[in-house]
Motif scaffolding. Sequence first.
Motif, PDB file in Angstrom:
ATOM      1  N   GLY A  18       0.813  -1.213   0.000  1.00  0.00           N
ATOM      2  CA  GLY A  18       0.000   0.000   0.000  1.00  0.00           C
ATOM      3  C   GLY A  18       0.844   1.260   0.000  1.00  0.00           C
ATOM      4  O   GLY A  18       0.549   2.221  -0.708  1.00  0.00           O
ATOM      5  N   ILE A  22       1.200   4.193  -4.537  1.00  0.00           N
ATOM      6  CA  ILE A  22       0.983   5.498  -5.151  1.00  0.00           C
ATOM      7  C   ILE A  22       2.124   6.439  -4.814  1.00  0.00           C
ATOM      8  O   ILE A  22       2.710   6.381  -3.735  1.00  0.00           O
ATOM      9  N   HIS A  30      -6.394  13.793  -6.469  1.00  0.00           N
ATOM     10  CA  HIS A  30      -6.427  13.532  -5.027  1.00  0.00           C
ATOM     11  C   HIS A  30      -7.793  13.021  -4.577  1.00  0.00           C
ATOM     12  O   HIS A  30      -7.895  11.976  -3.934  1.00  0.00           O
ATOM     13  N   MET A  34      -8.783   9.215  -3.375  1.00  0.00           N
ATOM     14  CA  MET A  34      -9.296   9.045  -2.015  1.00  0.00           C
ATOM     15  C   MET A  34     -10.637   8.318  -2.058  1.00  0.00           C
ATOM     16  O   MET A  34     -10.879   7.385  -1.295  1.00  0.00           O
TER      17      MET A  34
ATOM     18  N   GLY B  23      -3.818   6.147  -9.517  1.00  0.00           N
ATOM     19  CA  GLY B  23      -2.859   7.207  -9.224  1.00  0.00           C
ATOM     20  C   GLY B  23      -2.369   7.968 -10.429  1.00  0.00           C
ATOM     21  O   GLY B  23      -1.594   8.906 -10.291  1.00  0.00           O
ATOM     22  N   PRO B 207     -10.353  18.266   3.496  1.00  0.00           N
ATOM     23  CA  PRO B 207      -9.988  17.179   2.581  1.00  0.00           C
ATOM     24  C   PRO B 207      -8.857  16.299   3.130  1.00  0.00           C
ATOM     25  O   PRO B 207      -8.897  15.074   2.994  1.00  0.00           O
ATOM     26  N   ILE B 210     -10.358  14.096   5.778  1.00  0.00           N
ATOM     27  CA  ILE B 210     -11.150  13.014   5.193  1.00  0.00           C
ATOM     28  C   ILE B 210     -10.231  11.921   4.661  1.00  0.00           C
ATOM     29  O   ILE B 210     -10.490  10.728   4.817  1.00  0.00           O
ATOM     30  N   SER B 211      -9.121  12.337   4.048  1.00  0.00           N
ATOM     31  CA  SER B 211      -8.165  11.352   3.548  1.00  0.00           C
ATOM     32  C   SER B 211      -7.587  10.521   4.698  1.00  0.00           C
ATOM     33  O   SER B 211      -7.436   9.306   4.594  1.00  0.00           O
ATOM     34  N   ASN B 214     -10.128   8.152   5.858  1.00  0.00           N
ATOM     35  CA  ASN B 214     -10.210   7.082   4.878  1.00  0.00           C
ATOM     36  C   ASN B 214      -9.166   6.007   5.190  1.00  0.00           C
ATOM     37  O   ASN B 214      -9.450   4.806   5.152  1.00  0.00           O
ATOM     38  N   ALA B 243      -2.083   3.130   1.680  1.00  0.00           N
ATOM     39  CA  ALA B 243      -2.169   4.047   0.541  1.00  0.00           C
ATOM     40  C   ALA B 243      -2.844   5.351   0.966  1.00  0.00           C
ATOM     41  O   ALA B 243      -2.456   6.437   0.529  1.00  0.00           O
ATOM     42  N   LEU B 245      -2.704   6.731   3.875  1.00  0.00           N
ATOM     43  CA  LEU B 245      -1.746   7.522   4.651  1.00  0.00           C
ATOM     44  C   LEU B 245      -0.788   8.274   3.720  1.00  0.00           C
ATOM     45  O   LEU B 245      -0.488   9.448   3.928  1.00  0.00           O
ATOM     46  N   ILE B 246      -0.323   7.574   2.671  1.00  0.00           N
ATOM     47  CA  ILE B 246       0.566   8.220   1.696  1.00  0.00           C
ATOM     48  C   ILE B 246      -0.161   9.373   1.009  1.00  0.00           C
ATOM     49  O   ILE B 246       0.376  10.475   0.861  1.00  0.00           O
ATOM     50  N   LEU B 247      -1.418   9.125   0.625  1.00  0.00           N
ATOM     51  CA  LEU B 247      -2.181  10.172  -0.050  1.00  0.00           C
ATOM     52  C   LEU B 247      -2.380  11.374   0.878  1.00  0.00           C
ATOM     53  O   LEU B 247      -2.271  12.532   0.451  1.00  0.00           O
ATOM     54  N   ILE B 250       0.716  13.305   0.778  1.00  0.00           N
ATOM     55  CA  ILE B 250       0.846  14.039  -0.492  1.00  0.00           C
ATOM     56  C   ILE B 250      -0.036  15.285  -0.466  1.00  0.00           C
ATOM     57  O   ILE B 250       0.372  16.374  -0.895  1.00  0.00           O
ATOM     58  N   MET B 251      -1.270  15.130   0.067  1.00  0.00           N
ATOM     59  CA  MET B 251      -2.200  16.266   0.108  1.00  0.00           C
ATOM     60  C   MET B 251      -1.679  17.362   1.044  1.00  0.00           C
ATOM     61  O   MET B 251      -1.831  18.551   0.762  1.00  0.00           O
TER      62      MET B 251
END
Lengths: 96, 278
Positions: A18, A22, A30, A34, B23, B207, B210-211, B214, B243, B245-247, B250-251
């Motif tokens: 995981g 990405i 984004h 999500m 991605g 946002p 929320i990520s 998620n 994934a 957590l990575i996103l 990134i955000m």
Amino acid sequence: MEDLIFNLFIFVLASFIGFELISKVPPTLHTPLMSGANAISGITLIGALIISGATGGAFSHWIGFAAIVFATINVVGGFMVTDRMLEMFKKKEDDQ
Amino acid sequence: PNVIQLIYLVATGFFIVGIRRLGSPATARSGNQLASIGMLIGVAVTLFDQEIISFEFIVAGVVIGAAIGVFAAKKVQMTAMPEMVAVFNGFGGGASALVAWGELARLNPTMFDTQSLITTGLSILIGSITFTGSFIAFGKLKGFIGGGRIALPGQNIINLVLTAVALFLVGWFTIDPANQVIFWSLFGLALLIGVLTVLPIGGADMPVVISLLNSYSGIAASMAGFVLGNNLLIISGALVGAAGLILTNIMCKAMNRTLTNVLFGAFGGGEEGPSAIG
């Protein structure tokens, strides 16, 4: 105990995948990413299916039923809104 | 059962490739479609599980859930997507907590081994935080709850203490699973933590929150997988957890912020959301 070790192995290895899956996602993606990942977390639906369908008392069946409703909203709604977002994304690209 | 496990493995493959393709702009839509096919495979094959003997609740639950999901997904405005995702995510986290609770209600808690009890407790904890936290995030984005930062003095410390108490309750629950007071205290406290941790965060940061929620719902699903001994749940939940957590990271970077700053920044000084007063 062996079960726990085995489960921990797959948990940790899946987490590593995981983490690597990405990287460098453009900002426009984004929210869809999500949203798509969120729909996958609705996989808990299969746990809900087992709770409400397996032997147990009426009480656990009702809990399972509520879990199914919740998880199905997550899965169905999640994949559908992700597709809607990405569809728009595609159109915008075409216009340019 | 071995056939089911092998088909679960196929579903896992769909999820991994799906997330990967999500991605990148050119492949994102097909990635989402692959992930949904993986989900369909996973759900369909689970119905053949020998443990499942009655289908009334399953059919009713799936029909009702799907109807609500389709309706919400078709109705939502493009500009309201983040809050829609928050709602869906809240339901997913809530479902994981319910799955753990349901397994506990289904079987005699004293028959659970320590591993199952810890993960039951964690699933209820993380799932419930995700549930209320996501709905608070939704309310903030919708403007039902003040968009700015709402916080009591010392809110961060209160939240950290409450989280420590909740983890302590998970431990206590593991030792004394039949104790209803402990169980309900844990459940209630988890729901409260979800509210209190999201409430102080400014609307502009939602946002990112929320990520993060998620990612939590993925971990909650994974914990539910430990409870049930289900590989597909453990793996998919872990994938989304990591994934996500990575996103989230990134955000944060895209906003020139750190996650700590977003989460605990209510009194960070200097940095304010667009509407500082809630």
